[in-house]
Design a protein around this motif. Structure first.
Motif, PDB file in Angstrom:
ATOM      1  N   GLU A 172       6.045 -15.807  10.248  1.00  0.00           N
ATOM      2  CA  GLU A 172       6.084 -15.552   8.798  1.00  0.00           C
ATOM      3  C   GLU A 172       4.719 -15.647   8.118  1.00  0.00           C
ATOM      4  O   GLU A 172       4.351 -14.767   7.337  1.00  0.00           O
ATOM      5  N   LEU A 216       2.325 -12.488   8.095  1.00  0.00           N
ATOM      6  CA  LEU A 216       2.694 -11.270   7.368  1.00  0.00           C
ATOM      7  C   LEU A 216       2.326 -11.391   5.896  1.00  0.00           C
ATOM      8  O   LEU A 216       2.599 -12.415   5.264  1.00  0.00           O
ATOM      9  N   ASP A 220       2.792 -10.750   1.938  1.00  0.00           N
ATOM     10  CA  ASP A 220       4.019 -10.746   1.133  1.00  0.00           C
ATOM     11  C   ASP A 220       4.531  -9.332   0.888  1.00  0.00           C
ATOM     12  O   ASP A 220       5.736  -9.118   0.770  1.00  0.00           O
ATOM     13  N   PHE A 278       4.383  -6.900   3.030  1.00  0.00           N
ATOM     14  CA  PHE A 278       4.587  -6.315   4.358  1.00  0.00           C
ATOM     15  C   PHE A 278       5.709  -5.273   4.328  1.00  0.00           C
ATOM     16  O   PHE A 278       6.737  -5.462   3.686  1.00  0.00           O
ATOM     17  N   HIS A 299       7.872  -2.767   7.133  1.00  0.00           N
ATOM     18  CA  HIS A 299       8.175  -2.324   8.496  1.00  0.00           C
ATOM     19  C   HIS A 299       8.760  -0.924   8.403  1.00  0.00           C
ATOM     20  O   HIS A 299       9.819  -0.733   7.802  1.00  0.00           O
ATOM     21  N   THR A 303      11.500  -4.744   4.117  1.00  0.00           N
ATOM     22  CA  THR A 303      10.544  -5.679   3.540  1.00  0.00           C
ATOM     23  C   THR A 303      10.292  -6.829   4.512  1.00  0.00           C
ATOM     24  O   THR A 303      10.960  -6.953   5.549  1.00  0.00           O
ATOM     25  N   LYS A 304       9.382  -7.695   4.149  1.00  0.00           N
ATOM     26  CA  LYS A 304       9.098  -8.876   4.948  1.00  0.00           C
ATOM     27  C   LYS A 304      10.363  -9.698   5.169  1.00  0.00           C
ATOM     28  O   LYS A 304      10.688 -10.067   6.294  1.00  0.00           O
TER      29      LYS A 304
END
Length: 112
Positions: free
Chosen positions: A11, A14, A16, A18, A20, A29-30
């Motif tokens: 965590e 990454l 905030d 981030f 994918h 989102t993260k």
């Protein structure tokens, strides 16, 4: 993460904001991505690193992954873009190893 069986060390790597990017053109989102990662039985996950490449702000990792007693596994390529020392974007391509031969001729209309 694989060595400890947990995602706590992941965590803070990454950003905030981030994102994918998924192969189906959606993204997560993260928070969403970490929830997906936490659903993997990491204590049973085995990872063989095949290639690790870095160029500028991008890192590419090619791996073979499988679960203990869980079949042939998958081949995966992860691409990460870093910003300010943190992962800000990720792309992941995963192919089941059992399907590799069939996918080598995806463009053929006569392929079964």
């Amino acid at each position: 993460m694989v060595a400890t069986g947990g995602t706590d060390a992941l965590e803070p790597l990454l950003r905030d904001d981030f994102v994918h990017h998924k192969p189906d053109s959606t993204s997560s989102t993260k928070t969403e991505w970490l929830a997906d990662v936490r659903a993997v039985p990491i204590d049973r996950l085995r990872v063989e690193i095949l290639h690790l490449l870095a160029d500028g702000d991008h890192v590419v990792l090619s791996t073979r992954r499988w679960l203990d007693g869980g079949g042939p596994g998958v081949a995966a390529v992860d691409i990460w873009r870093l910003e300010d020392g943190l992962i800000t974007e990720a792309w992941e391509l995963v192919e089941p190893l059992a399907d590799v031969a069939a996918n080598l001729a995806w463009w053929r209309t006569d392929a079964a």
